[in-house]
Design a protein around this motif. Sequence first.
Motif, PDB file in Angstrom:
ATOM      1  N   SER A  45      43.347 -23.610  19.041  1.00 23.03           N
ATOM      2  CA  SER A  45      42.991 -23.433  20.452  1.00 23.03           C
ATOM      3  C   SER A  45      43.584 -24.519  21.341  1.00 23.03           C
ATOM      4  O   SER A  45      43.710 -24.318  22.558  1.00 23.03           O
ATOM      5  CB  SER A  45      41.468 -23.409  20.620  1.00 23.03           C
ATOM      6  N   ASN A  48      46.354 -23.138  23.293  1.00 19.53           N
ATOM      7  CA  ASN A  48      46.147 -21.974  24.156  1.00 19.53           C
ATOM      8  C   ASN A  48      46.511 -22.235  25.612  1.00 19.53           C
ATOM      9  O   ASN A  48      47.229 -21.448  26.244  1.00 19.53           O
ATOM     10  CB  ASN A  48      44.692 -21.501  24.058  1.00 19.53           C
ATOM     11  N   LEU A  59      44.799 -16.518  29.176  1.00 20.64           N
ATOM     12  CA  LEU A  59      44.174 -17.151  28.019  1.00 20.64           C
ATOM     13  C   LEU A  59      43.656 -16.104  27.036  1.00 20.64           C
ATOM     14  O   LEU A  59      43.694 -16.298  25.820  1.00 20.64           O
ATOM     15  CB  LEU A  59      43.027 -18.063  28.463  1.00 20.64           C
ATOM     16  N   GLY A  63      44.784 -15.814  23.208  1.00 20.04           N
ATOM     17  CA  GLY A  63      43.756 -15.867  22.178  1.00 20.04           C
ATOM     18  C   GLY A  63      43.995 -14.910  21.026  1.00 20.04           C
ATOM     19  O   GLY A  63      43.450 -15.099  19.929  1.00 20.04           O
ATOM     20  N   PHE A  66      45.360 -16.417  17.442  1.00 21.50           N
ATOM     21  CA  PHE A  66      44.392 -16.826  16.419  1.00 21.50           C
ATOM     22  C   PHE A  66      43.708 -15.609  15.801  1.00 21.50           C
ATOM     23  O   PHE A  66      43.524 -15.553  14.578  1.00 21.50           O
ATOM     24  CB  PHE A  66      43.349 -17.764  17.035  1.00 21.50           C
ATOM     25  N   SER A  67      43.325 -14.650  16.633  1.00 25.43           N
ATOM     26  CA  SER A  67      42.633 -13.473  16.115  1.00 25.43           C
ATOM     27  C   SER A  67      43.485 -12.714  15.107  1.00 25.43           C
ATOM     28  O   SER A  67      43.007 -12.297  14.040  1.00 25.43           O
ATOM     29  CB  SER A  67      42.234 -12.541  17.266  1.00 25.43           C
ATOM     30  N   SER A 169      44.240 -30.780  15.139  1.00 23.47           N
ATOM     31  CA  SER A 169      44.083 -30.713  16.599  1.00 23.47           C
ATOM     32  C   SER A 169      44.627 -31.959  17.304  1.00 23.47           C
ATOM     33  O   SER A 169      45.474 -31.858  18.199  1.00 23.47           O
ATOM     34  CB  SER A 169      42.620 -30.481  16.964  1.00 23.47           C
ATOM     35  N   GLY A 270      33.389 -20.679  18.666  1.00 24.46           N
ATOM     36  CA  GLY A 270      34.247 -20.383  19.805  1.00 24.46           C
ATOM     37  C   GLY A 270      33.657 -20.765  21.149  1.00 24.46           C
ATOM     38  O   GLY A 270      34.385 -20.935  22.125  1.00 24.46           O
TER      39      GLY A 270
END
Length: 455
Positions: A45, A48, A59, A63, A66-67, A169, A270
Amino acid sequence: MGISDKLNAALSKEAATAAPGYSRWLMAAAALLIHFPLGQAYGFSVFNGPLAKVLGASLTSVGWIFSVAIIFLGLSAAIFGKWVERVGPRKAMLASALCFFAGFLVSALGVVAGSLPIVILGYGVIGGTGLGIGYISPVSTLIKWFPDRRGMATGLAIMGFGGGALVGSPLAVNLMKYFSEGSQYAGIPATFVTMAVLYLCFQLAAVRIARLPFAGYQPAGWVPSKLEAAHIASQGADDFSVAQAIRKPQFWLLWGILLLNVSAGIGILGQASLMAQKMVGISAAAAAGFVGLLSLCNMAGRFIWSSFSDKIGRKWAYAMYSGVGALAYWAIPGAAAAGNMLLFVALFALVMSFYGAGFATIPAYLADMFGKKEVGAIHGRLLTAWSMAGVVGPLVVNAGRDYLVKTQGLADAAAYSTVVYVLGGLLVAEFVLNLFVKAPETTSNQQMPAQLATQ
């Protein structure tokens, strides 16, 4: 012998079989080395916002990267599970490493080309396939090395996946900052390539040290239970194949248990930052720290609670994850309303640790039910529940919150409180499913007392 023949021989199950004296903890290290890079997906994320600006996309659209990765994780684990069992850990780990590496490179090209579909193809489809193969690649081998500590072994490996975002991250953020100067792409392509190379090095090290146990291996001093001894005496004759396992109600009960456990937890992951800001009024900076704490609890729960399941049994462990977890969810709105920040954080930390534990303990639960012979392939089929949960969990939280705020006129805090109650209800359903799980009949347990057959 050509190069391809030499490589194939080096990666074969025969070459990967350990000699006496090999430390089983090296295989645990290999599992961590393959899983830790893959866990970067949980921290994707951070890309993103920059990707949305560079690609001119919303956004919500970004997204989907990732999904799609999570969807292909589940699909590839299911499709290639049998292959992973057949070729052994080395070939599977190498395939995972190359897919994950290629996924980053294709995504970098997609950013340069200004194409979100190419980025989705790269990280989502190709990288997601690497996630699925890599996630299951060490599982059955670890269970064979650690028949005395199945929960601990799988928890240790899957802890690496849960903790990957803690490094991934900040690494991504700092690399983008470093490469952004003079870059019209916010430093994203160079960051993708750099991370691809770094992660490939870790994963190639895993391939190098991975080993299967030699014939007749048993841990020193281990005394198998009566049911385990029966399996050993029959040389795995009572172990279920993946085709047999998926026809058993126990498989689908465990599939539902994983679906509900992950749906409840992934929905929180999330939206944890916004939930904390709206429910207890903390700042965005404090909420970021709160999310980091939840990630640590997610990672720690994978090892601590799955190890504890070796002591109390898998069925009791999942009764705890779901029963105590549901009570914790339902206590969160009250803690928020009372302004009890310490209790609010502690309850969230507990449910996140159970969320991680649900992932880590399920391979051992499967081995208890179906034996260890094809547990990797069976686990792969079960991970389709994760793909489904990646849709269900966010839908419950995001769509539920939007409905309550926009249609029912509730304030954000009240809407999130209602959503948390619903998530607790998912765990109640998980608790009920777990009550019905018992060992399937085999030639070795069908004449045994029920309490022994379910050990």
